[in-house]
Design a protein around this motif. Structure first.
Motif, PDB file in Angstrom:
ATOM      1  N   ILE A 131      10.383  -0.158   9.759  1.00 43.44           N
ATOM      2  CA  ILE A 131       9.735  -1.083  10.674  1.00 43.44           C
ATOM      3  C   ILE A 131       9.696  -0.453  12.064  1.00 43.44           C
ATOM      4  CG2 ILE A 131       9.822  -3.393  11.673  1.00 43.44           C
ATOM      5  CD1 ILE A 131      11.251  -4.222   9.019  1.00 43.44           C
TER       6      ILE A 131
ATOM      7  N   VAL B 168       6.909  -3.601  16.205  1.00 46.52           N
ATOM      8  CA  VAL B 168       6.923  -4.813  15.387  1.00 46.52           C
ATOM      9  C   VAL B 168       8.086  -5.710  15.822  1.00 46.52           C
ATOM     10  CG1 VAL B 168       7.178  -5.703  13.028  1.00 46.52           C
ATOM     11  CG2 VAL B 168       5.801  -3.645  13.460  1.00 46.52           C
TER      12      VAL B 168
ATOM     13  N   ALA C 161       7.910  -9.387  17.609  1.00 45.39           N
ATOM     14  CA  ALA C 161       8.594 -10.535  17.008  1.00 45.39           C
ATOM     15  C   ALA C 161       9.488 -11.238  18.021  1.00 45.39           C
ATOM     16  CB  ALA C 161       9.418 -10.081  15.808  1.00 45.39           C
TER      17      ALA C 161
ATOM     18  N   PRO D 193       2.985 -12.666  11.961  1.00 43.92           N
ATOM     19  CA  PRO D 193       3.417 -11.701  10.942  1.00 43.92           C
ATOM     20  C   PRO D 193       4.689 -10.946  11.338  1.00 43.92           C
ATOM     21  CG  PRO D 193       1.050 -11.569  11.237  1.00 43.92           C
ATOM     22  CD  PRO D 193       1.570 -12.476  12.323  1.00 43.92           C
ATOM     23  N   THR D 194       4.847 -10.659  12.625  1.00 45.97           N
ATOM     24  CA  THR D 194       6.044  -9.925  13.047  1.00 45.97           C
ATOM     25  C   THR D 194       7.304 -10.773  12.871  1.00 45.97           C
ATOM     26  OG1 THR D 194       5.643 -10.545  15.358  1.00 45.97           O
ATOM     27  CG2 THR D 194       4.812  -8.394  14.631  1.00 45.97           C
TER      28      THR D 194
ATOM     29  N   ILE E 214       8.181 -10.914   9.195  1.00 44.69           N
ATOM     30  CA  ILE E 214       8.848  -9.696   8.717  1.00 44.69           C
ATOM     31  C   ILE E 214      10.334  -9.720   9.063  1.00 44.69           C
ATOM     32  CG2 ILE E 214       9.014  -7.192   9.116  1.00 44.69           C
ATOM     33  CD1 ILE E 214       5.860  -7.309   9.266  1.00 44.69           C
TER      34      ILE E 214
ATOM     35  N   VAL F 258       5.670  -0.134   8.545  1.00 48.30           N
ATOM     36  CA  VAL F 258       4.977  -1.260   9.163  1.00 48.30           C
ATOM     37  C   VAL F 258       4.914  -1.013  10.661  1.00 48.30           C
ATOM     38  CG1 VAL F 258       4.922  -3.764   9.435  1.00 48.30           C
ATOM     39  CG2 VAL F 258       5.934  -2.755   7.367  1.00 48.30           C
ATOM     40  N   THR F 259       3.692  -0.980  11.188  1.00 38.99           N
ATOM     41  CA  THR F 259       3.499  -0.656  12.607  1.00 38.99           C
ATOM     42  C   THR F 259       2.288  -1.389  13.180  1.00 38.99           C
ATOM     43  OG1 THR F 259       3.160   1.138  14.192  1.00 38.99           O
ATOM     44  CG2 THR F 259       2.118   1.401  12.035  1.00 38.99           C
TER      45      THR F 259
ATOM     46  N   PRO G 287       1.596  -5.339  10.462  1.00 40.37           N
ATOM     47  CA  PRO G 287       2.438  -6.462  10.046  1.00 40.37           C
ATOM     48  C   PRO G 287       1.714  -7.526   9.210  1.00 40.37           C
ATOM     49  CG  PRO G 287       2.899  -5.884  12.315  1.00 40.37           C
ATOM     50  CD  PRO G 287       1.704  -5.061  11.890  1.00 40.37           C
TER      51      PRO G 287
ATOM     52  N   MET H 130       1.681  -6.488   5.636  1.00 36.67           N
ATOM     53  CA  MET H 130       3.008  -6.604   5.026  1.00 36.67           C
ATOM     54  C   MET H 130       3.280  -8.059   4.672  1.00 36.67           C
ATOM     55  SD  MET H 130       5.868  -4.635   4.413  1.00 36.67           S
ATOM     56  CE  MET H 130       5.559  -5.236   2.774  1.00 36.67           C
TER      57      MET H 130
END
Length: 183
Positions: A7, A11, A15, A24-25, A28, A109-110, A125, A128
């Motif tokens: 990750i 990300v 978040a 999405p962040t 995750i 994931v970026t 993200p 994912m």
């Protein structure tokens, strides 16, 4: 189903800064907390997380930064990639890429896709989040995912043509995005 992923720092920053509980962040990070996403880390990645999250411009609570660090240390698998020369825009991104390469079925994931090579398992993200939700849906009813998948996309751009070789593991939506980025 457990999913292994490197990750990227952006990300985690996103978040921690977003007010959108459905982002999405945040999704995750929550899946890391629940043990559904296994973060792939190492000393350099952990140091970057702490250094970037501690920047004064983000105004993040030091306790929250420590909580994230502990979460990734406890839930993560710690791997040490080989170092080598790398043609990356941001040299700090190479450690994330090298760590991602250590596990064949892992994702990177970026939010900075252009900083990395175009590969089917280097995803934003939102993708994912879709992959995890799809796996939860298919696990819940005992069936295989409805989407066609591919774990490897070999692309050759010769005289304006693209040749794709499909195997099964990565959702086709990712392949579509890769093709759009190439074209």
């Amino acid at each position: 189903m457990k999913t292994f992923a490197v990750i990227d720092t952006n990300v985690i920053v996103s978040a921690m800064l977003t007010h959108n509980q459905e982002s999405p962040t945040r999704f995750i990070i929550e899946k890391v907390r629940l043990g559904q996403i296994i973060p792939m880390t190492n000393k350099q990645i952990m140091e970057e997380y702490v250094e970037v999250l501690s920047r004064s411009k983000f105004k993040l609570n030091p306790e929250a930064i420590q909580d994230v660090k502990c979460l990734f240390e406890v839930r993560g698998v710690h791997l040490v990639p080989e170092t080598s020369e790398h043609p990356f825009i941001d040299p700090d991104d190479y450690i994330f890429y090298a760590t991602y390469l250590l596990k064949e079925d892992a994702y990177l994931v970026t939010g900075n896709l252009r900083h990395y090579p175009v590969e089917p398992r280097i995803i934003p993200p939102a993708d994912m989040m879709r992959i995890i939700k799809l796996s939860e849906t298919s696990a819940g009813n005992g069936s295989k995912p409805a989407a066609r998948t591919a774990s490897h996309v070999a692309t050759n751009v010769v005289a304006g043509t693209i040749t794709l070789s499909f195997f099964f593991k990565t959702p086709i939506i990712i392949i579509t995005k890769i093709i759009k980025r190439i074209i």
